[in-house]
Design a protein around this motif. Sequence first.
Motif, PDB file in Angstrom:
ATOM      1  N   ASN A 240       0.933  -1.142   0.195  1.00  0.00           N
ATOM      2  CA  ASN A 240       0.104  -0.144  -0.042  1.00  0.00           C
ATOM      3  C   ASN A 240       0.919   1.303  -0.058  1.00  0.00           C
ATOM      4  N   SER A 241       2.108   1.241  -0.388  1.00  0.00           N
ATOM      5  CA  SER A 241       2.939   2.447  -0.631  1.00  0.00           C
ATOM      6  C   SER A 241       3.247   2.425  -2.158  1.00  0.00           C
ATOM      7  N   THR A 242       3.692   3.942  -2.514  1.00  0.00           N
ATOM      8  CA  THR A 242       3.933   4.042  -3.772  1.00  0.00           C
ATOM      9  C   THR A 242       5.035   5.411  -3.569  1.00  0.00           C
ATOM     10  N   TYR A 243       6.088   4.964  -4.399  1.00  0.00           N
ATOM     11  CA  TYR A 243       6.870   6.153  -4.680  1.00  0.00           C
ATOM     12  C   TYR A 243       6.742   6.913  -6.032  1.00  0.00           C
ATOM     13  N   TYR A 244       6.738   8.328  -5.907  1.00  0.00           N
ATOM     14  CA  TYR A 244       6.546   9.256  -7.044  1.00  0.00           C
ATOM     15  C   TYR A 244       7.617  10.233  -7.102  1.00  0.00           C
ATOM     16  N   ASN A 245       8.151  10.283  -8.385  1.00  0.00           N
ATOM     17  CA  ASN A 245       9.052  11.237  -8.398  1.00  0.00           C
ATOM     18  C   ASN A 245       8.386  12.431  -9.616  1.00  0.00           C
ATOM     19  N   LEU A 246       8.773  13.626  -9.269  1.00  0.00           N
ATOM     20  CA  LEU A 246       8.050  14.819  -9.792  1.00  0.00           C
ATOM     21  C   LEU A 246       8.375  15.180 -11.180  1.00  0.00           C
ATOM     22  N   GLY A 247       9.535  14.695 -11.797  1.00  0.00           N
ATOM     23  CA  GLY A 247       9.975  15.167 -13.089  1.00  0.00           C
ATOM     24  C   GLY A 247      10.638  16.270 -12.779  1.00  0.00           C
ATOM     25  N   ASP A 248      10.278  17.242 -13.805  1.00  0.00           N
ATOM     26  CA  ASP A 248      11.033  18.576 -13.736  1.00  0.00           C
ATOM     27  C   ASP A 248      10.360  19.633 -14.571  1.00  0.00           C
ATOM     28  N   TRP A 249      10.665  20.960 -14.641  1.00  0.00           N
ATOM     29  CA  TRP A 249      10.599  21.847 -15.545  1.00  0.00           C
ATOM     30  C   TRP A 249      11.235  22.431 -16.209  1.00  0.00           C
ATOM     31  N   ILE A 250      11.994  21.543 -16.758  1.00  0.00           N
ATOM     32  CA  ILE A 250      13.070  21.850 -17.863  1.00  0.00           C
ATOM     33  C   ILE A 250      12.394  21.386 -19.349  1.00  0.00           C
ATOM     34  N   THR A 251      12.125  20.158 -19.281  1.00  0.00           N
ATOM     35  CA  THR A 251      11.726  19.421 -20.276  1.00  0.00           C
ATOM     36  C   THR A 251      10.348  18.652 -20.245  1.00  0.00           C
ATOM     37  N   HIS A 252       9.817  18.421 -19.044  1.00  0.00           N
ATOM     38  CA  HIS A 252       8.717  17.653 -18.991  1.00  0.00           C
ATOM     39  C   HIS A 252       7.474  18.358 -18.522  1.00  0.00           C
ATOM     40  N   TYR A 253       7.612  19.511 -17.401  1.00  0.00           N
ATOM     41  CA  TYR A 253       6.816  20.528 -16.972  1.00  0.00           C
ATOM     42  C   TYR A 253       5.686  19.472 -16.248  1.00  0.00           C
ATOM     43  N   THR A 254       5.989  18.774 -15.444  1.00  0.00           N
ATOM     44  CA  THR A 254       5.269  17.660 -14.477  1.00  0.00           C
ATOM     45  C   THR A 254       5.208  18.115 -13.379  1.00  0.00           C
ATOM     46  N   TYR A 255       4.137  17.651 -12.300  1.00  0.00           N
ATOM     47  CA  TYR A 255       3.956  18.034 -11.199  1.00  0.00           C
ATOM     48  C   TYR A 255       3.016  17.066 -10.634  1.00  0.00           C
ATOM     49  N   GLY A 256       3.044  16.888  -9.220  1.00  0.00           N
ATOM     50  CA  GLY A 256       1.982  16.143  -8.476  1.00  0.00           C
ATOM     51  C   GLY A 256       0.737  16.706  -7.626  1.00  0.00           C
ATOM     52  N   VAL A 257      -0.174  16.031  -7.644  1.00  0.00           N
ATOM     53  CA  VAL A 257      -1.390  16.822  -6.944  1.00  0.00           C
ATOM     54  C   VAL A 257      -2.234  15.522  -6.019  1.00  0.00           C
ATOM     55  N   PHE A 258      -2.417  15.887  -4.766  1.00  0.00           N
ATOM     56  CA  PHE A 258      -3.078  14.910  -4.143  1.00  0.00           C
ATOM     57  C   PHE A 258      -4.474  15.672  -3.693  1.00  0.00           C
ATOM     58  N   ASP A 259      -5.386  15.087  -3.965  1.00  0.00           N
ATOM     59  CA  ASP A 259      -6.922  15.526  -3.719  1.00  0.00           C
ATOM     60  C   ASP A 259      -7.414  15.078  -2.401  1.00  0.00           C
ATOM     61  N   GLY A 260      -6.989  14.630  -1.759  1.00  0.00           N
ATOM     62  CA  GLY A 260      -7.498  14.205  -0.284  1.00  0.00           C
ATOM     63  C   GLY A 260      -7.693  12.661  -0.217  1.00  0.00           C
ATOM     64  N   SER A 261      -7.670  12.160  -1.387  1.00  0.00           N
ATOM     65  CA  SER A 261      -7.748  10.512  -1.523  1.00  0.00           C
ATOM     66  C   SER A 261      -6.687   9.774  -2.239  1.00  0.00           C
ATOM     67  N   ASN A 262      -6.373  10.419  -3.585  1.00  0.00           N
ATOM     68  CA  ASN A 262      -5.386   9.837  -4.463  1.00  0.00           C
ATOM     69  C   ASN A 262      -4.411  10.978  -4.835  1.00  0.00           C
ATOM     70  N   PHE A 263      -3.252  10.343  -5.276  1.00  0.00           N
ATOM     71  CA  PHE A 263      -2.102  11.170  -5.720  1.00  0.00           C
ATOM     72  C   PHE A 263      -2.088  10.965  -7.178  1.00  0.00           C
ATOM     73  N   GLU A 264      -1.825  11.875  -7.791  1.00  0.00           N
ATOM     74  CA  GLU A 264      -1.700  11.812  -9.387  1.00  0.00           C
ATOM     75  C   GLU A 264      -0.492  12.766  -9.860  1.00  0.00           C
ATOM     76  N   LEU A 265       0.315  12.244 -11.204  1.00  0.00           N
ATOM     77  CA  LEU A 265       1.481  12.943 -11.577  1.00  0.00           C
ATOM     78  C   LEU A 265       0.561  13.623 -13.017  1.00  0.00           C
ATOM     79  N   LYS A 266       1.016  15.006 -13.267  1.00  0.00           N
ATOM     80  CA  LYS A 266       0.155  15.352 -14.209  1.00  0.00           C
ATOM     81  C   LYS A 266       1.358  16.550 -14.883  1.00  0.00           C
TER      82      LYS A 266
END
Length: 252
Positions: A222-248
């Motif tokens: 029940n554990s997950t590792y997330y890496n956020l990427g970067d804002w150089i080429t990927h422009y990715t980020y993470g968001v937690f809505d209170g229930s789930n975590f998602e990379l966007k």
Amino acid sequence: MQIPPGKKIYFSSDNHLGAPTAAESLPREKKFVQWLDEVKEDAAAIFLLGDLFDFWFEYKTVVPRGFVRVLGKLAEISDSGIPIYFFVGNHDLWMRDYFEKELNIPTYREPKEFTFNDKVFFIGHGDGKGPGDKGYKRMKKVFTNPIFRWLFRWFHPELGMRLAQYLSVKNKIISGEEDKKFLGEENEWLALYAKRKLETKHYDYFVFGHRHLSMEIKVGENSTYYNLGDWITHYTYGVFDGSNFELKEFTP
């Protein structure tokens, strides 16, 4: 922290503003400010996981020139009451108290545990953790040595900033160019670090930056590792809505 209905927690990392030149990083800075403007509408908190700048050094009365757009936006968001948390990365590890005193943004130098809606997070930049990053680990011991920092402070800012910015881009250990390839789920060293942490305590989410690669790896039942990427080429980020975590990916 209990996240209010309709609110979210946002995470980003590795902007490296100022690299490779101020002119070339300016469009990325403006894009990041757009993102901040967008997420502030429903943010319960914002986490910046290091390397916001490609180099940052605070003398007693001097801070690096530039970055007024992002610093102004962070000040605006902080002043509005939305908490922002900053984790020092390997490129801005010489940050002192500027963010805390000027922007009211707490600054952390090691990973820290947070609990949101009964989900336990372990959050940090990620440099020097796990079995890899050996060259950087040796270099970090030098950079964080109080004597070395004291000596560097005696460089005139013009000379010190030029030297540090040159090394930040050209030195592969400092820039991290040697560590930007995906190693596979079984070999990613921050995933291995997370698995070791789970031997002593349960965490639902491990959230790190530093690798410049967005990734999601199960490290426990029940554990997950997330890496956020970067804002150089990927422009990715993470968001937690209170229930789930998602990379966007941010696409304005």
